[in-house]
Design a protein around this motif. Structure first.
Motif, mmCIF file in Angstrom:
data_model
loop_
_atom_site.group_PDB
_atom_site.id
_atom_site.type_symbol
_atom_site.label_atom_id
_atom_site.label_comp_id
_atom_site.label_asym_id
_atom_site.label_seq_id
_atom_site.Cartn_x
_atom_site.Cartn_y
_atom_site.Cartn_z
ATOM 1 N N GLY A 70 47.562 38.279 28.140
ATOM 2 C CA GLY A 70 48.341 38.490 29.354
ATOM 3 C C GLY A 70 49.817 38.702 29.108
ATOM 4 N N TYR A 175 57.473 44.567 33.365
ATOM 5 C CA TYR A 175 56.622 45.595 33.942
ATOM 6 C C TYR A 175 56.943 46.908 33.244
ATOM 7 C CZ TYR A 175 53.938 43.409 37.592
ATOM 8 O OH TYR A 175 52.996 42.683 38.260
ATOM 9 N N PRO A 176 55.953 47.524 32.575
ATOM 10 C CA PRO A 176 56.232 48.726 31.786
ATOM 11 C C PRO A 176 56.366 49.966 32.673
ATOM 12 C CG PRO A 176 53.933 48.147 31.615
ATOM 13 C CD PRO A 176 54.555 47.109 32.473
ATOM 14 N N PRO A 177 56.891 51.062 32.104
ATOM 15 C CA PRO A 177 56.932 52.306 32.865
ATOM 16 C C PRO A 177 55.496 52.747 33.191
ATOM 17 C CG PRO A 177 58.101 52.513 30.780
ATOM 18 C CD PRO A 177 57.411 51.209 30.749
ATOM 19 N N LEU A 178 55.344 53.578 34.198
ATOM 20 C CA LEU A 178 53.999 54.028 34.577
ATOM 21 C C LEU A 178 53.385 54.804 33.416
ATOM 22 C CD1 LEU A 178 54.719 55.310 38.191
ATOM 23 C CD2 LEU A 178 54.123 53.013 37.435
ATOM 24 N N GLY A 182 46.971 53.524 31.760
ATOM 25 C CA GLY A 182 46.842 52.190 32.356
ATOM 26 C C GLY A 182 47.405 51.082 31.476
ATOM 27 N N TYR A 183 47.770 51.445 30.260
ATOM 28 C CA TYR A 183 48.356 50.441 29.365
ATOM 29 C C TYR A 183 49.538 51.046 28.631
ATOM 30 C CZ TYR A 183 44.341 47.507 30.256
ATOM 31 O OH TYR A 183 43.389 46.738 30.874
ATOM 32 N N ARG A 227 49.479 45.484 24.142
ATOM 33 C CA ARG A 227 49.112 46.424 25.211
ATOM 34 C C ARG A 227 49.388 45.762 26.558
ATOM 35 N NH1 ARG A 227 43.787 47.524 25.673
ATOM 36 N NH2 ARG A 227 43.897 49.660 26.404
ATOM 37 N N PRO A 229 49.448 46.038 30.655
ATOM 38 C CA PRO A 229 48.938 46.860 31.758
ATOM 39 C C PRO A 229 50.085 47.532 32.514
ATOM 40 C CG PRO A 229 48.168 44.587 31.952
ATOM 41 C CD PRO A 229 49.120 44.625 30.814
ATOM 42 N N SER A 230 49.905 48.787 32.818
ATOM 43 C CA SER A 230 50.972 49.499 33.524
ATOM 44 C C SER A 230 50.407 50.179 34.763
ATOM 45 C CB SER A 230 51.594 50.547 32.607
ATOM 46 O OG SER A 230 50.665 51.577 32.387
ATOM 47 N N GLY A 231 51.288 50.440 35.694
ATOM 48 C CA GLY A 231 50.898 51.152 36.901
ATOM 49 C C GLY A 231 50.440 52.557 36.540
ATOM 50 N N ILE A 232 49.484 53.071 37.292
ATOM 51 C CA ILE A 232 48.951 54.402 36.996
ATOM 52 C C ILE A 232 49.526 55.396 37.996
ATOM 53 C CG2 ILE A 232 46.820 55.776 36.868
ATOM 54 C CD1 ILE A 232 45.466 53.077 35.993
ATOM 55 N N ARG A 233 50.209 56.401 37.455
ATOM 56 C CA ARG A 233 50.926 57.339 38.316
ATOM 57 C C ARG A 233 50.005 58.010 39.345
ATOM 58 N NH1 ARG A 233 54.031 59.280 34.723
ATOM 59 N NH2 ARG A 233 55.994 58.308 35.251
ATOM 60 N N HIS A 235 47.854 56.798 41.085
ATOM 61 C CA HIS A 235 47.628 55.959 42.274
ATOM 62 C C HIS A 235 48.694 56.167 43.347
ATOM 63 C CE1 HIS A 235 45.288 52.741 39.731
ATOM 64 N NE2 HIS A 235 44.556 53.802 40.004
ATOM 65 N N THR A 236 49.813 56.775 42.958
ATOM 66 C CA THR A 236 50.994 56.763 43.827
ATOM 67 C C THR A 236 50.691 57.192 45.258
ATOM 68 O OG1 THR A 236 52.269 57.267 41.875
ATOM 69 C CG2 THR A 236 53.415 57.453 43.974
#
Lengths: 273, 436
Positions: A70, A175-178, A182-183, A227, A229-233, A235-236
């Motif tokens: 995590g 929080y990583p860049p998008l 996903g990672y 690794r 987890p990052s936001g997935i573009r 999904h925007t």
């Protein structure tokens, strides 16, 4: 006592300012770190040391891995120093400290307040965080940081020609860049390692900094990769649309209920009873 | 079974809180996971800075009024748990205030006691105070303002209101309902307002009071908008707010204004929290939101607040409760400590609810807790297992909003509307004359 990254500031001074030295070296990574270290070393090199000592002292990091899962993990490093058998006889060391400088990659940070607690518990002899220590911003809006850790080792352990210590540094993910996968991958480089020993010679005590050579022959730890987890573009659009749709529906329901609210039920209940 | 008296309940609650504080000390010293809230350490550090004559804002992430740091200065020279005792005392005070308000509205003794228990025995509230969270103080101030208003003490209510808005900002949403409730037909300065008692709201009184609220139509509302009580409230609370903010701006400059005020007003957090907006904010973090986008996301909040205020303001505690639940539900950032803001108002409305504990009440509780637990499960997978569950977590946030909306609707539908104040005799007769 001095810390490498802050030049010659005394410990007392640092305590006064707290462990966070964000302002002092915010641009650390913009300058050439190796040059910076080299300058510092030149500055603090020690007359008592034979010139070739740095070559007689070798260091390797046979084990280095992330523990935990995590967003809150620990980077564990095992550090091994090797002394050439004859070199120690030239020295009369009182006391040594291992200095570890972790240049953290973008996307992870060390919490200065957490490290302060570890310091109070005696896990580290000294510790400081440099660079961006804002704990809340995502990677995109934050700069990198570095941690300098001091750990005490007695002279006896050096005399045994081999010195092995383990360092456990708690880290946190931003929080990583998008990223469409996903990672987001965060890779750690090797730490910079030094030995600082107080030595006796000509009746004076002097603190000497040793910069051991990397032991290329020994076993080396593989790359450490985190690794996150990052936001997935992709999904925007859907996320924004559904978010506002949900907010609107919820608003309408509350508004309609409020407007059409009447207390008539209480009368019915009374009549029924 | 004989119910424990209120004093026994308060005493037991106090003892229990002391035990929890002492236990917290032990856990902090012996276990990896601290009992004490991280924020409490921040408050304490800020207080220590004040003691040494420095700005509390030198402690990063200290985002409260300097008053809090001042209040906790004894943490440095008496005991580090000083603040926890203050917060827990405020927590007990909230219990007392709940009883006082309900007694004033002539709620039967056993119902008062049950309502107080909903606050004092709520695991969420007693842990929050003993872990060192300052919210119980805010709750105590809000309830005290209600008490002052009920006693016709407008100036004192205004003083505390100005202070609490300076201290925590969110109570600014209560400004309009308080101003509305200070209707000159109900509250006149120098005259003790007449309170509608609980019993009358259980039968036909709810109708007469409804008529009363209908009587002051739009025209009367416009006419009475600038009553003495209202102007007094606005001036005093505004002055206290500006005085506090001005004083601390003078002492600590922009650092204070940015951290304690502007930060909270503009806060958008891309990190996961209960809000439905978190993922949307994260996905857009790389570029700034346009003014239109900001307005659109603020609109639901604004509409719901206005409708609730204009519909329920005269039943002040109920209105404040609904407003707070809705405000938290639609906020851009929601953390669990915000729930205390409406937990302290919940006991004030329970005696007027037609909801039975079996099974409506219980199912509402379970639904709300279930939605929260469901969210926490995904949050755990994201934060502690490193799984990419942003989408699921955001959906869980939507479910939580749905649960909050359902609860709001249930509370509204099951509520016996009961304005706090009766029309004053003089005003009533005047109105009657006019209508004739």
């Amino acid at each position: 006592m001095f810390t490498l990254l802050s030049g010659k500031s005394s410990e007392a001074e640092r305590r006064e300012r707290g462990v966070n030295k964000g302002d002092a070296s915010r641009n650390l990574f913009e300058s050439n770190f190796q040059n910076f270290i080299a300058d510092e070393l030149h500055f603090s090199s020690c007359k008592l040391l034979p010139d070739n000592l740095n070559h007689l002292l070798r260091v390797s990091v046979p084990q280095r891995h992330l523990s935990g899962e995590g967003s809150h993990r620990h980077i564990l490093s095992t550090i091994k120093f090797h002394m050439q058998p004859d070199s120690m006889s030239q020295l009369c060391t009182h006391f040594c400290k291992v200095i570890i400088i972790e240049r953290l990659p973008s996307g992870v940070f060390a919490d200065p307040f957490e490290l302060q607690q570890l310091l109070e518990r005696g896990v580290f002899a000294d510790v400081a965080v440099f660079g961006d220590t804002n704990l809340e911003l995502p990677s995109v809006l934050s700069n990198r940081s570095a941690v300098e850790i001091h750990m005490n080792v007695g002279p006896t352990s050096l005399l045994r020609q081999k010195l092995e210590i383990s360092v456990d540094l708690p880290l946190h993910a931003r929080y990583p860049p998008l990223d469409d996968s996903g990672y987001s991958k965060v890779e750690f480089g090797e730490p910079d390692l030094f030995l600082s020993c107080s030595m006796e010679g000509n009746g004076d005590n002097e603190s000497c900094l040793l910069m051991p050579t990397n032991d290329r022959t020994g076993s080396r730890a593989g790359d450490v990769v985190w690794r996150i987890p990052s936001g997935i573009r992709a999904h925007t659009a859907i996320v924004s649309a559904v978010t506002f749709l949900a907010a609107s529906i919820s608003t309408i329901l509350i508004v309609v209920t409020s407007i059409f609210y009447s207390d008539s039920k209480s009368c019915n209940n009374l009549k029924e009873s | 079974m004989k119910l424990p008296k209120i004093h026994t309940l308060l005493l037991l609650s106090a003892i229990f809180r002391v035990i929890l504080i002492v236990y917290g000390e032990w856990q902090d010293a012996h276990m990896e996971v601290r009992y004490t809230d991280v924020d409490y350490l921040v408050f304490s550090d800020a207080a220590a800075l004040v003691v040494s004559g420095e700005s509390p804002y030198k402690r990063t992430t200290y985002r409260y009024s300097p008053l809090l740091a001042f209040l906790l200065t004894p943490n440095s020279f008496i005991h580090r748990s000083w603040g926890k005792f203050i917060f827990s005392a405020a927590d007990l005070l909230v219990g007392l205030f709940i009883r006082y308000i309900l007694k004033k509205r002539e709620v039967p003794e056993d119902m008062c006691l049950y309502s107080v228990m909903v606050w004092l025995l709520n695991p969420f509230t007693f842990t929050i105070g003993t872990r060192g969270n300052c919210e119980p103080m805010v709750c105590a101030m809000i309830l005290w303002i209600i008490i002052c208003l009920m006693n016709g003490n407008v100036v004192q209510a205004a003083f505390w209101y100005g202070l609490v808005v300076h201290f925590r900002i969110y109570p600014i949403i209560y400004a309009l309902p308080i101003v509305l409730v200070l209707d000159p037909n109900f509250v006149q300065s120098g005259q003790k307002p007449r309170l509608v008692n609980w019993k009358s709201s259980q039968d036909n009184a709810s109708h007469s009071s409804k008529e009363a609220s209908d009587v002051h139509s739009l025209w009367t509302t416009v006419k009475t908008i600038f009553s003495r009580g209202r102007i007094m409230f606005a001036l005093v609370s505004g002055a206290v707010f500006i005085l506090c903010t001005g004083l601390f701006f003078y002492l600590y400059g922009w650092e204070f204004l940015n951290e304690a005020l502007l930060y909270h007003l503009t806060r958008t957090d891309p990190r996961h929290n209960f809000s439905i907006y978190f993922y949307h904010i994260y996905l857009h973090y790389e570029h700034e939101f346009s003014a239109v986008e900001k307005l659109i996301s603020f609109l639901p909040q604004l509409i719901v607040q206005l409708v609730l205020i204009f519909r329920f303001a005269q039943d002040l505690p109920f209105c404040l409760f609904l407003q707070t639940v809705a405000f938290v539900a639609f906020n851009k950032v929601i953390t669990a400590q915000y729930f205390v803001w409406f937990f302290c108002l919940l006991p004030l409305i329970l005696p007027w609810s037609k909801m039975k504990l079996k099974w409506e009440g219980l199912s509402c509780m379970l639904l709300w807790m279930g939605a929260q637990t469901h969210w926490l499960l995904w949050a755990y997978l994201l934060e502690f297992k490193g799984k990419n569950v942003f989408l699921q977590l955001w959906l869980a946030g939507l479910v939580f909003l749905a649960a909050n909306t359902f609860l709001l609707i249930m509370f509204i539908r099951q509520h016996r509307y009961s304005p706090v104040f009766k029309q004053l005799a003089r005003a009533t007769s005047e109105n009657r004359d006019k209508s004739e």
